[in-house]
Design a protein around this motif. Structure first.
Motif, mmCIF file in Angstrom:
data_model
loop_
_atom_site.group_PDB
_atom_site.id
_atom_site.type_symbol
_atom_site.label_atom_id
_atom_site.label_comp_id
_atom_site.label_asym_id
_atom_site.label_seq_id
_atom_site.Cartn_x
_atom_site.Cartn_y
_atom_site.Cartn_z
ATOM 1 N N ILE A 60 7.755 7.936 -16.073
ATOM 2 C CA ILE A 60 7.865 6.629 -15.403
ATOM 3 C C ILE A 60 7.489 6.804 -13.940
ATOM 4 O O ILE A 60 8.092 7.611 -13.234
ATOM 5 N N ALA A 61 6.497 6.063 -13.478
ATOM 6 C CA ALA A 61 6.044 6.167 -12.089
ATOM 7 C C ALA A 61 6.444 4.924 -11.312
ATOM 8 O O ALA A 61 6.167 3.799 -11.735
ATOM 9 N N VAL A 62 7.115 5.140 -10.190
ATOM 10 C CA VAL A 62 7.443 4.060 -9.251
ATOM 11 C C VAL A 62 6.592 4.300 -8.015
ATOM 12 O O VAL A 62 6.851 5.208 -7.228
ATOM 13 N N LEU A 63 5.548 3.508 -7.854
ATOM 14 C CA LEU A 63 4.559 3.770 -6.814
ATOM 15 C C LEU A 63 4.397 2.583 -5.875
ATOM 16 O O LEU A 63 4.423 1.423 -6.301
ATOM 17 N N GLY A 64 4.226 2.892 -4.606
ATOM 18 C CA GLY A 64 3.933 1.879 -3.603
ATOM 19 C C GLY A 64 2.591 2.155 -2.961
ATOM 20 O O GLY A 64 1.829 3.031 -3.386
ATOM 21 N N GLU A 65 2.339 1.441 -1.906
ATOM 22 C CA GLU A 65 1.023 1.497 -1.270
ATOM 23 C C GLU A 65 0.796 2.812 -0.526
ATOM 24 O O GLU A 65 1.700 3.387 0.067
ATOM 25 N N MET A 66 -0.446 3.280 -0.570
ATOM 26 C CA MET A 66 -0.891 4.400 0.258
ATOM 27 C C MET A 66 -1.533 3.819 1.518
ATOM 28 O O MET A 66 -2.412 2.960 1.422
ATOM 29 N N GLY A 67 -1.101 4.294 2.677
ATOM 30 C CA GLY A 67 -1.602 3.728 3.927
ATOM 31 C C GLY A 67 -2.812 4.454 4.474
ATOM 32 O O GLY A 67 -3.186 5.531 4.028
ATOM 33 N N GLU A 68 -3.471 3.828 5.443
ATOM 34 C CA GLU A 68 -4.503 4.434 6.283
ATOM 35 C C GLU A 68 -5.722 4.907 5.498
ATOM 36 O O GLU A 68 -6.287 5.955 5.775
ATOM 37 N N LEU A 69 -6.135 4.109 4.490
ATOM 38 C CA LEU A 69 -7.301 4.490 3.698
ATOM 39 C C LEU A 69 -8.537 3.678 4.038
ATOM 40 O O LEU A 69 -9.601 3.888 3.448
ATOM 41 N N GLY A 70 -8.429 2.729 4.959
ATOM 42 C CA GLY A 70 -9.596 1.990 5.420
ATOM 43 C C GLY A 70 -10.227 1.136 4.337
ATOM 44 O O GLY A 70 -9.558 0.577 3.471
ATOM 45 N N ASN A 71 -11.571 1.079 4.379
ATOM 46 C CA ASN A 71 -12.299 0.214 3.458
ATOM 47 C C ASN A 71 -12.196 0.660 2.005
ATOM 48 O O ASN A 71 -12.497 -0.109 1.096
ATOM 49 N N ASP A 72 -11.821 1.923 1.795
ATOM 50 C CA ASP A 72 -11.716 2.434 0.423
ATOM 51 C C ASP A 72 -10.333 2.237 -0.179
ATOM 52 O O ASP A 72 -10.066 2.707 -1.288
ATOM 53 N N ALA A 73 -9.448 1.550 0.532
ATOM 54 C CA ALA A 73 -8.051 1.466 0.100
ATOM 55 C C ALA A 73 -7.906 0.816 -1.272
ATOM 56 O O ALA A 73 -7.235 1.350 -2.161
ATOM 57 N N GLU A 74 -8.533 -0.333 -1.475
ATOM 58 C CA GLU A 74 -8.354 -1.042 -2.743
ATOM 59 C C GLU A 74 -8.920 -0.230 -3.901
ATOM 60 O O GLU A 74 -8.308 -0.126 -4.968
ATOM 61 N N SER A 75 -10.081 0.381 -3.682
ATOM 62 C CA SER A 75 -10.685 1.215 -4.721
ATOM 63 C C SER A 75 -9.803 2.418 -5.047
ATOM 64 O O SER A 75 -9.628 2.774 -6.218
#
Length: 510
Positions: free
Chosen positions: A399-414
């Motif tokens: 079971i994975a509980v995951l949140g956002e990864m920061g500071e990824l710039g334009n590639d963040a959504e990908s």
């Protein structure tokens, strides 16, 4: 810190004394920027921030025993005053401390703190102090902790708490050193090109360890090539091989391996993949890597001019083998025996909070709290550890509980969308996405498309309840923990700003 008079501190920092009756009064205690931690004989550093200005606590610090205050303006108590130099501009300006620093007061105090740390470490390096610098996109703190454990087995060692690895945390850590300190482990991060060079000016390392060049902070650097340029500033700053400088490079990362021509230090490589004769050949490598049922690695350590030795790590995840090799190389290059290093590594426990902190509850559920930080590389490593631990238990779910990864710039959504494929590859059964940003939506939508049971929660409290709901749906249920046959494994991970450690704490206390 070594004892220094207020007049010496003023000279080192370029400051002036104010309200000081005795310029020869000595600072013999620690340097602190939190007035609550000030102890008698210390120096209080008045850092102005967006919400709280340290100058407002100067009198409190003196009452608690501080000899003086390092400040950017008079505070009505004994102080070393450093003049503001104006607002920081350019690459150095992207730090929170400078966000509201209109007149440069914060910059002046930080500069003075750095100058003081530089002077202290230069003096100590002329005696017995060995400085090891560590950088990389992922694994810096874990490797720093491993190195510190090794060195503490043979001498007094100073290492930063948690991730004190920037222009404030590094000098703060360095000023913990005194005449008895033999080793300083300096973790070095960067938000842009030139930052690590600045940190090496503060604490000039003899050994430099570069772990990897990943996609952490990609939004600030623009490309992995720029990240490699910044990380390589560590090896550029090392003394020559004749002067004892050693660059410890990861042979398994082509960006890191390519840094060798950038240094005049001796270069050694470590590897979990390329044994002797690889490209490049690794002097330090691991064989016979085995994980136990909670993904703690054991391996055989190979090093130059010594028989192979066995290491049994107490930290979790196969990626820790690479970190341990880096730590071993640094220690052996500073003269420790391979067997002593192996013994220290085998006795190491997690030193920094929320870093692959693995705990098993009384009902058999295991919580992997790796919530301090996250980037695509560390996410993959943590998900792999989750999957391995679950696979070692019959019928257990990952079971994975995951949140956002920061500071990824334009590639963040990908990058967040790609996590859906990673979760599927490792057969994770449930994903609880925490947060409602576009990046989190990309992650949860991709996971759902891969057939993973997916939920979205607005915050940590809701996520903890959602996990407990999944656990209670298992055969036996948590209310019948003594008879449980399913021993599920839960990973909690995100960038620190998401505060997902609250989920791990709630689950561990259930």
């Amino acid at each position: 810190m070594i004892a220094l008079s207020l007049s010496e501190i003023a000279q080192i920092t370029g400051g002036r004394l104010d309200h000081v009756e005795n310029p020869d009064a000595q600072v013999t205690g620690f340097v602190e920027f939190d007035s609550r931690k000030v102890t008698p004989g210390g120096l209080f550093v008045a850092l102005p921030g967006a919400r709280v200005d340290g100058h407002d606590f100067a009198a409190t610090a003196i009452e608690k025993g501080a000899v003086a205050v390092l400040a950017a303006r008079p505070v009505g108590v004994p102080a070393v005053i450093v003049e503001p130099r104006g607002r920081v501009e350019g690459d150095g300006a992207n730090a929170d401390i400078y966000a509201n620093d209109e007149d440069g007061s914060a910059a002046a105090v930080v500069y003075a703190l750095s100058a003081l740390a530089r002077a202290v470490t230069l003096r100590l390096a002329q005696h017995e102090l060995n400085i090891v610098g560590v950088t990389g996109s992922a694994g810096k703190t874990s490797t720093k902790d491993l190195i510190a454990t090794i060195f503490r087995s043979v001498g007094e060692t100073v290492a930063p708490p948690g991730s004190f690895n920037n222009e404030i945390g590094l000098p703060y850590t360095a000023l913990r050193c005194d005449e008895h300190t033999q080793y300083l482990v300096a973790e070095m991060s960067a938000r842009g090109i030139g930052h690590i060079r600045h940190l090496t000016d503060i604490t000039a390392p003899r050994i430099g360890v570069v772990l990897n060049v990943g996609s952490a902070h990609l939004g600030e650097f623009g490309s992995r090539e720029n990240i490699a340029k910044a990380k390589g500033e560590l090896v550029e700053a090392l003394p020559t091989a004749a002067e004892g400088g050693v660059a410890v490079l990861n042979a398994d990362d082509p960006f890191v391996a390519a840094m060798a021509p950038r240094t005049h230090a001796k270069v050694v490589y470590y590897s979990t993949e390329t044994r002797r004769g690889g490209a490049p050949a690794a002097q330090y490598f691991a064989t016979d890597i085995v994980l136990d049922d909670v993904a703690r690695p054991s391996f055989t350590l190979h090093s130059p001019d010594a028989p192979p030795v066995d290491v049994k790590l107490q930290v979790f995840g196969s990626h820790q083998v690479s970190n341990a090799l880096a730590a071993a190389a640094a220690a052996i290059e500073l003269g420790m025996s391979a067997q002593a290093v192996a013994n220290a590594l085998s006795g190491h426990r997690n030193a920094s909070e929320h870093r692959m902190d693995v705990r098993t509850r009384r009902d058999g559920v295991t919580i992997i709290d790796d919530s301090y930080n996250a980037n695509p590389d560390s996410m993959r490593a943590a998900i792999a550890a989750l999957a391995y631990t679950a696979a070692a238990r019959p019928d257990a779910r990952a079971i994975a509980v995951l949140g956002e990864m920061g500071e990824l710039g334009n590639d963040a959504e990908s990058a967040h969308r790609q996590l859906g494929e990673v979760l599927s590859k490792y057969h994770v059964s449930h994903l609880i996405g925490v947060g409602e940003s576009a990046n989190c939506r990309a992650m949860t939508e991709a996971a759902a498309e891969q057939g993973i049971n997916t939920m979205v929660c607005a915050d940590a409290a809701a996520a903890a309840k959602a996990v407990e709901g999944i656990l209670r749906a298992a055969p036996g249920g948590v209310d019948d923990w003594a008879n449980r046959t399913v021993k599920d494994v839960v990973l909690v991970k995100a960038s620190n700003a998401q505060r997902l450690w609250l989920v791990a704490e709630e689950l561990n206390h259930s």
